[in-house]
Design a protein around this motif. Structure first.
Motif, PDB file in Angstrom:
ATOM      1  N   THR A 123       0.810  -1.218   0.000  1.00  0.00           N
ATOM      2  CA  THR A 123       0.000   0.000   0.000  1.00  0.00           C
ATOM      3  C   THR A 123       0.845   1.269   0.000  1.00  0.00           C
ATOM      4  N   ALA A 124       2.065   1.192   0.516  1.00  0.00           N
ATOM      5  CA  ALA A 124       2.942   2.369   0.492  1.00  0.00           C
ATOM      6  C   ALA A 124       3.428   2.611  -0.930  1.00  0.00           C
ATOM      7  N   PRO A 125       3.685   3.871  -1.295  1.00  0.00           N
ATOM      8  CA  PRO A 125       4.184   4.163  -2.643  1.00  0.00           C
ATOM      9  C   PRO A 125       5.574   3.578  -2.866  1.00  0.00           C
ATOM     10  N   ILE A 126       5.950   3.504  -4.140  1.00  0.00           N
ATOM     11  CA  ILE A 126       7.228   2.925  -4.555  1.00  0.00           C
ATOM     12  C   ILE A 126       8.087   4.001  -5.206  1.00  0.00           C
ATOM     13  N   GLY A 127       9.376   3.950  -4.939  1.00  0.00           N
ATOM     14  CA  GLY A 127      10.317   4.859  -5.580  1.00  0.00           C
ATOM     15  C   GLY A 127      11.604   4.133  -5.905  1.00  0.00           C
ATOM     16  N   VAL A 128      12.462   4.788  -6.699  1.00  0.00           N
ATOM     17  CA  VAL A 128      13.802   4.269  -7.001  1.00  0.00           C
ATOM     18  C   VAL A 128      14.769   5.432  -6.829  1.00  0.00           C
ATOM     19  N   GLY A 129      15.676   5.326  -5.877  1.00  0.00           N
ATOM     20  CA  GLY A 129      16.594   6.419  -5.587  1.00  0.00           C
ATOM     21  C   GLY A 129      17.495   6.749  -6.765  1.00  0.00           C
ATOM     22  N   SER A 130      17.477   8.017  -7.186  1.00  0.00           N
ATOM     23  CA  SER A 130      18.238   8.435  -8.367  1.00  0.00           C
ATOM     24  C   SER A 130      19.345   9.409  -8.025  1.00  0.00           C
ATOM     25  N   VAL A 131      20.461   9.273  -8.734  1.00  0.00           N
ATOM     26  CA  VAL A 131      21.520  10.272  -8.659  1.00  0.00           C
ATOM     27  C   VAL A 131      20.963  11.628  -9.091  1.00  0.00           C
ATOM     28  N   PRO A 132      21.639  12.742  -8.763  1.00  0.00           N
ATOM     29  CA  PRO A 132      21.139  14.063  -9.156  1.00  0.00           C
ATOM     30  C   PRO A 132      21.386  14.370 -10.632  1.00  0.00           C
ATOM     31  N   GLY A 133      20.642  13.689 -11.482  1.00  0.00           N
ATOM     32  CA  GLY A 133      20.752  13.902 -12.928  1.00  0.00           C
ATOM     33  C   GLY A 133      19.423  13.642 -13.589  1.00  0.00           C
ATOM     34  N   MET A 134      19.009  14.515 -14.491  1.00  0.00           N
ATOM     35  CA  MET A 134      17.676  14.393 -15.070  1.00  0.00           C
ATOM     36  C   MET A 134      17.534  13.168 -15.966  1.00  0.00           C
ATOM     37  N   ASP A 135      18.595  12.741 -16.631  1.00  0.00           N
ATOM     38  CA  ASP A 135      18.487  11.547 -17.479  1.00  0.00           C
ATOM     39  C   ASP A 135      18.077  10.344 -16.637  1.00  0.00           C
TER      40      ASP A 135
ATOM     41  N   VAL B 157       6.641   8.036  -6.593  1.00  0.00           N
ATOM     42  CA  VAL B 157       7.209   9.285  -6.090  1.00  0.00           C
ATOM     43  C   VAL B 157       8.590   9.447  -6.707  1.00  0.00           C
ATOM     44  N   ILE B 158       8.927  10.661  -7.160  1.00  0.00           N
ATOM     45  CA  ILE B 158      10.274  10.936  -7.673  1.00  0.00           C
ATOM     46  C   ILE B 158      11.208  11.034  -6.470  1.00  0.00           C
ATOM     47  N   THR B 159      12.066  10.029  -6.302  1.00  0.00           N
ATOM     48  CA  THR B 159      12.973  10.013  -5.148  1.00  0.00           C
ATOM     49  C   THR B 159      14.390  10.319  -5.617  1.00  0.00           C
ATOM     50  N   SER B 160      14.697  11.594  -5.594  1.00  0.00           N
ATOM     51  CA  SER B 160      15.987  12.075  -6.078  1.00  0.00           C
ATOM     52  C   SER B 160      16.980  12.215  -4.930  1.00  0.00           C
ATOM     53  N   HIS B 161      18.267  12.247  -5.291  1.00  0.00           N
ATOM     54  CA  HIS B 161      19.336  12.485  -4.330  1.00  0.00           C
ATOM     55  C   HIS B 161      20.025  13.807  -4.700  1.00  0.00           C
ATOM     56  N   PRO B 162      19.427  14.923  -4.327  1.00  0.00           N
ATOM     57  CA  PRO B 162      19.973  16.224  -4.728  1.00  0.00           C
ATOM     58  C   PRO B 162      21.186  16.630  -3.895  1.00  0.00           C
ATOM     59  N   TYR B 163      22.345  16.364  -4.437  1.00  0.00           N
ATOM     60  CA  TYR B 163      23.603  16.721  -3.787  1.00  0.00           C
ATOM     61  C   TYR B 163      24.202  17.943  -4.469  1.00  0.00           C
ATOM     62  N   PHE B 164      24.638  18.913  -3.660  1.00  0.00           N
ATOM     63  CA  PHE B 164      25.408  20.043  -4.176  1.00  0.00           C
ATOM     64  C   PHE B 164      26.876  19.602  -4.199  1.00  0.00           C
ATOM     65  N   MET B 165      27.277  19.020  -5.319  1.00  0.00           N
ATOM     66  CA  MET B 165      28.622  18.457  -5.441  1.00  0.00           C
ATOM     67  C   MET B 165      29.621  19.569  -5.773  1.00  0.00           C
TER      68      MET B 165
ATOM     69  N   VAL C 299      17.292  21.314  -8.936  1.00  0.00           N
ATOM     70  CA  VAL C 299      16.135  21.044  -8.073  1.00  0.00           C
ATOM     71  C   VAL C 299      14.859  21.538  -8.742  1.00  0.00           C
ATOM     72  N   ASP C 300      14.908  22.734  -9.319  1.00  0.00           N
ATOM     73  CA  ASP C 300      13.731  23.274 -10.001  1.00  0.00           C
ATOM     74  C   ASP C 300      13.317  22.398 -11.187  1.00  0.00           C
ATOM     75  N   GLU C 301      14.302  21.927 -11.931  1.00  0.00           N
ATOM     76  CA  GLU C 301      13.995  21.093 -13.098  1.00  0.00           C
ATOM     77  C   GLU C 301      13.376  19.763 -12.660  1.00  0.00           C
ATOM     78  N   ALA C 302      13.902  19.172 -11.594  1.00  0.00           N
ATOM     79  CA  ALA C 302      13.373  17.897 -11.099  1.00  0.00           C
ATOM     80  C   ALA C 302      11.939  18.068 -10.597  1.00  0.00           C
ATOM     81  N   ILE C 303      11.674  19.150  -9.875  1.00  0.00           N
ATOM     82  CA  ILE C 303      10.322  19.402  -9.376  1.00  0.00           C
ATOM     83  C   ILE C 303       9.363  19.615 -10.536  1.00  0.00           C
ATOM     84  N   ALA C 304       9.795  20.404 -11.517  1.00  0.00           N
ATOM     85  CA  ALA C 304       8.938  20.677 -12.678  1.00  0.00           C
ATOM     86  C   ALA C 304       8.635  19.394 -13.439  1.00  0.00           C
TER      87      ALA C 304
END
Length: 209
Positions: A70-82, A93-101, A116-121
């Motif tokens: 019943t809980a939503p599913i996600g896949v943890g992604s590196v901070p890249g739009m591709d 759910v979009i589960t991103s790893h937004p790191y300021f590298m 971050v703005d692009e991922a949210i959009a």
């Protein structure tokens, strides 16, 4: 074709594993989200590898849905739009790893905020919320690390994105310790709490957000 067959053969081991983990917790309201895999393309250097991984993840997701989680599913992604775009069809759910590298090719805090703005959009365009399931790029210098956190957590809080920091306590695993406990990667030191249980200097910045 042979490689695809062998990879699919892993299901013989993964299905019993999934069943053992998921079945007891199908309706467990303590679970907020199922994370299928952490940054699955980290070791995939070509389209063929990525496609094999996507196929496997699709089968893992399908099994979870068949069991009725019943809980939503996600896949943890590196901070890249591709990567985020490739994993979106598998994710509730979009589960991103937004790191300021800051020391790894990211050109200033504005580039981080733009990401971050692009991922949210993108999430809004497909009708899915975004959650930062990892953030908190490291640094060996305590003050520098606190400044990096202020950029990351400030940007996420300003945009109403929930986050989980990486990582809480000293550990000998990757990026969780000072040099005397093992090799250090480019991500530096990510812990908030030192080995002796004390708060790392300047790291009360977390409470600001």
């Amino acid at each position: 074709e042979a490689a695809a067959y062998l990879f699919a053969g892993e299901d013989e081991f993964f299905v019993p594993y999934l069943d053992a983990i998921l079945k007891p917790h199908v309706n467990d309201d303590r679970i907020l989200l199922w994370d299928l895999c952490n940054e699955p393309f980290n070791s995939a250097w070509c389209d063929a590898s990525r496609n094999l991984i996507l196929g496997w993840l699709g089968r893992v997701r399908d099994r979870a849905k068949e069991l009725g989680v019943t809980a939503p599913i996600g896949v943890g992604s590196v901070p890249g739009m591709d990567s985020i775009r490739m994993l979106e069809p598998l994710s509730d759910v979009i589960t991103s790893h937004p790191y300021f590298m800051w020391n790894g090719g990211m050109d200033g805090s504005q580039q981080f905020e733009n990401f971050v703005d692009e991922a949210i959009a993108f999430g809004k365009s497909v009708g899915k919320p975004m959650l930062a399931t990892e953030t908190g790029w490291g640094a060996m210098d305590d003050k520098k690390r606190s400044e990096v956190l202020a950029v990351e957590l400030g940007a996420l809080a300003k945009r109403g994105v929930g986050f989980v920091v990486q990582l809480l306590h000293h550990t000998r695993v990757a990026d969780g310790h000072r040099p005397e406990y093992g090799p250090i990667s480019g991500a530096g030191y990510m812990a908030f709490v030192e080995k002796d249980g004390s708060l790392r200097p300047y790291h009360d910045v977390f409470n600001t957000f």
